[in-house]
Design an enzyme around this catalytic site. Structure first.
Site, PDB file in Angstrom:
ATOM      1  N   THR A  34      57.173  53.212   7.022  1.00  0.00           N
ATOM      2  CA  THR A  34      56.791  52.358   5.891  1.00  0.00           C
ATOM      3  C   THR A  34      55.710  52.989   5.027  1.00  0.00           C
ATOM      4  O   THR A  34      55.449  52.509   3.924  1.00  0.00           O
ATOM      5  CB  THR A  34      56.272  50.999   6.392  1.00  0.00           C
ATOM      6  OG1 THR A  34      55.087  51.205   7.173  1.00  0.00           O
ATOM      7  CG2 THR A  34      57.332  50.296   7.231  1.00  0.00           C
ATOM      8  N   CYS A  38      47.165  50.572   9.042  1.00  0.00           N
ATOM      9  CA  CYS A  38      46.602  49.290   9.478  1.00  0.00           C
ATOM     10  C   CYS A  38      45.410  49.509  10.392  1.00  0.00           C
ATOM     11  O   CYS A  38      45.235  50.582  10.977  1.00  0.00           O
ATOM     12  CB  CYS A  38      47.646  48.468  10.251  1.00  0.00           C
ATOM     13  SG  CYS A  38      49.158  48.089   9.357  1.00  0.00           S
ATOM     14  N   CYS A  42      45.545  44.279  13.433  1.00  0.00           N
ATOM     15  CA  CYS A  42      46.536  43.756  12.486  1.00  0.00           C
ATOM     16  C   CYS A  42      47.564  42.887  13.220  1.00  0.00           C
ATOM     17  O   CYS A  42      48.105  43.291  14.253  1.00  0.00           O
ATOM     18  CB  CYS A  42      47.256  44.888  11.774  1.00  0.00           C
ATOM     19  SG  CYS A  42      48.464  44.321  10.543  1.00  0.00           S
ATOM     20  N   ARG A  45      53.963  42.921  13.439  1.00  0.00           N
ATOM     21  CA  ARG A  45      54.733  43.409  14.581  1.00  0.00           C
ATOM     22  C   ARG A  45      54.553  44.915  14.737  1.00  0.00           C
ATOM     23  O   ARG A  45      54.519  45.651  13.750  1.00  0.00           O
ATOM     24  CB  ARG A  45      56.221  43.076  14.387  1.00  0.00           C
ATOM     25  CG  ARG A  45      57.057  43.324  15.640  1.00  0.00           C
ATOM     26  CD  ARG A  45      58.482  42.858  15.431  1.00  0.00           C
ATOM     27  NE  ARG A  45      59.198  43.732  14.509  1.00  0.00           N
ATOM     28  CZ  ARG A  45      60.499  43.613  14.223  1.00  0.00           C
ATOM     29  NH1 ARG A  45      61.201  42.617  14.755  1.00  0.00           N
ATOM     30  NH2 ARG A  45      61.069  44.431  13.368  1.00  0.00           N
ATOM     31  N   ARG A  67      49.380  54.158   2.436  1.00  0.00           N
ATOM     32  CA  ARG A  67      48.694  53.132   1.653  1.00  0.00           C
ATOM     33  C   ARG A  67      48.265  51.991   2.576  1.00  0.00           C
ATOM     34  O   ARG A  67      48.843  51.778   3.638  1.00  0.00           O
ATOM     35  CB  ARG A  67      49.584  52.599   0.528  1.00  0.00           C
ATOM     36  CG  ARG A  67      50.823  51.859   0.999  1.00  0.00           C
ATOM     37  CD  ARG A  67      51.701  51.467  -0.203  1.00  0.00           C
ATOM     38  NE  ARG A  67      52.814  50.620   0.196  1.00  0.00           N
ATOM     39  CZ  ARG A  67      53.953  51.039   0.702  1.00  0.00           C
ATOM     40  NH1 ARG A  67      54.139  52.346   0.897  1.00  0.00           N
ATOM     41  NH2 ARG A  67      54.910  50.188   1.023  1.00  0.00           N
ATOM     42  N   CYS A  72      46.303  43.121   6.818  1.00  0.00           N
ATOM     43  CA  CYS A  72      45.041  43.252   7.576  1.00  0.00           C
ATOM     44  C   CYS A  72      43.902  43.863   6.759  1.00  0.00           C
ATOM     45  O   CYS A  72      42.753  43.846   7.191  1.00  0.00           O
ATOM     46  CB  CYS A  72      45.259  44.050   8.857  1.00  0.00           C
ATOM     47  SG  CYS A  72      45.621  45.811   8.602  1.00  0.00           S
TER      48      CYS A  72
END
Length: 346
Positions: A34, A38, A42, A45, A67, A72
């Site tokens: 993705t 995080c 966070c 999942r 990014r 979170c």
């Protein structure tokens, strides 16, 4: 700025799996599918292990082309820690207690949000931190000032009545008794037999003030030379039995009453220690991070060493970052046995 080496990644991934808030600000997880990074806590999942890489901070993750997660908001962690550090400095520099609204405004947060943030970072609320600071200063001043009243004002209390309202809770005895080495206070003690050797158990009317192996009442006399040090009796029997049960089967008597005092930092460490479930461990670095002081690893270790109630404040659940046990005031072998009784193997 590079990804973390493999051993550190294994530790980081374990922290992400359990959503360990104490690792927030210490490591960043980035998902290669993705391209999002995080913080460990966070709520999203978790992706497969092979799709996650770890970085030391958000800047490193951004430099690698990732990014920030919008859920979170990992970039805010550093800001939160800076705000808490600023608030601590403001509290320590203030001549009088700062209202929460003013403290939050000066560090740029809404009061209700900053209250939660400060407690999560330090283990205590801003008001509790300020009370602890004043009580610590009062305890030091009581040993230096000519009168109790002088000590109270020197510590930053607006009036003697404000100190007397909280002195019993913070010092475990009246200020005069503190200054006079426990004068007027009765500490009852007994030596109980345990499978780990003789155990000194001592308590005031408030709760247990000393639990230690290989000591006798002389240890109490050194700390409170003017207190009445009395042999146990019926009032201590039930309490002592529960302490012994905690040594033999850790985790079943976690609600035992304590009468222990320390600095705000020490008490935050002790609270964090009591929050570790039986069968789990923390490194000294994790412990420092959990109270919002990731750079205070040595101080966290010292706070463990200042623990007056063995087993009840479970410093045996703390170890070095490399997984080795580290030291223990009552011997490494006792620490090993206590850990094994909780299901922790070397």
């Amino acid at each position: 700025m590079m990804a973390l080496p493999a051993p550190c990644e294994d530790e980081a991934y374990a922290a992400f799996e359990r959503r360990d808030r104490s690792y927030d600000g210490r490591v960043i997880g980035a998902v290669t599918t993705t391209r999002i990074y995080c913080k460990p806590s966070c709520p999203a999942r978790r992706p497969k292990r092979e799709h996650v890489v770890f970085y030391a901070d958000p800047a490193a993750a951004r430099a690698a082309g990732f990014r920030a997660c919008l859920r979170c908001k990992p970039d805010e962690v550093a800001r939160d820690r800076i705000a808490v550090a600023q608030a601590v400095a403001l509290i320590e520099a203030a001549e009088a207690p700062l209202p929460l609204d003013e403290l939050a405004r000066r560090v740029g947060y809404a009061p209700h949000h900053f209250h939660r943030l400060f407690k999560r970072a330090t283990g205590v609320t801003p008001a509790a931190y300020a009370r602890g600071l004043r009580a610590r200063r009062a305890a030091a001043a009581l040993n230096q000032e000519a009168t109790v009243t002088d000590a109270i004002y020197e510590a930053g209390y607006s009036a003697p009545s404000r100190f007397y309202e909280t002195a019993g809770a913070r010092l475990g005895m009246t200020p005069s008794a503190w200054k006079q080495g426990g004068a007027g206070v009765t500490i009852r003690w007994t030596i109980a037999a345990t499978s780990l050797g003789p155990l000194l158990i001592a308590a005031t009317e408030k709760g247990l003030c000393r639990v230690s192996f290989d000591e006798d009442s002389a240890a109490l006399v050194q700390r409170f030379p003017n207190a009445e040090i009395a042999a146990g009796g019926a009032a201590l029997e039930e309490l002592a039995a529960r302490v012994v049960a905690e040594v033999e089967t850790p985790g079943r008597n976690a609600d035992l009453p304590l009468d222990v005092q320390g600095t705000a930092f020490q008490e935050a460490v002790w609270q964090a220690l009591r929050a570790i479930p039986p069968g789990e461990t923390r490194s000294y670095a994790q412990l420092a991070a959990e109270i919002g002081k990731p750079g205070a690893v040595r101080a966290a270790g010292s706070a463990c060493g200042a623990n007056n109630v063995a087993v009840l404040i479970p410093c045996h659940r703390v170890q070095r970052s490399d997984g080795s046990m580290g030291g223990y005031a009552y011997g490494v072998e006792r620490k090993r046995v206590l850990r094994r009784r909780e299901g922790v193997e070397d």
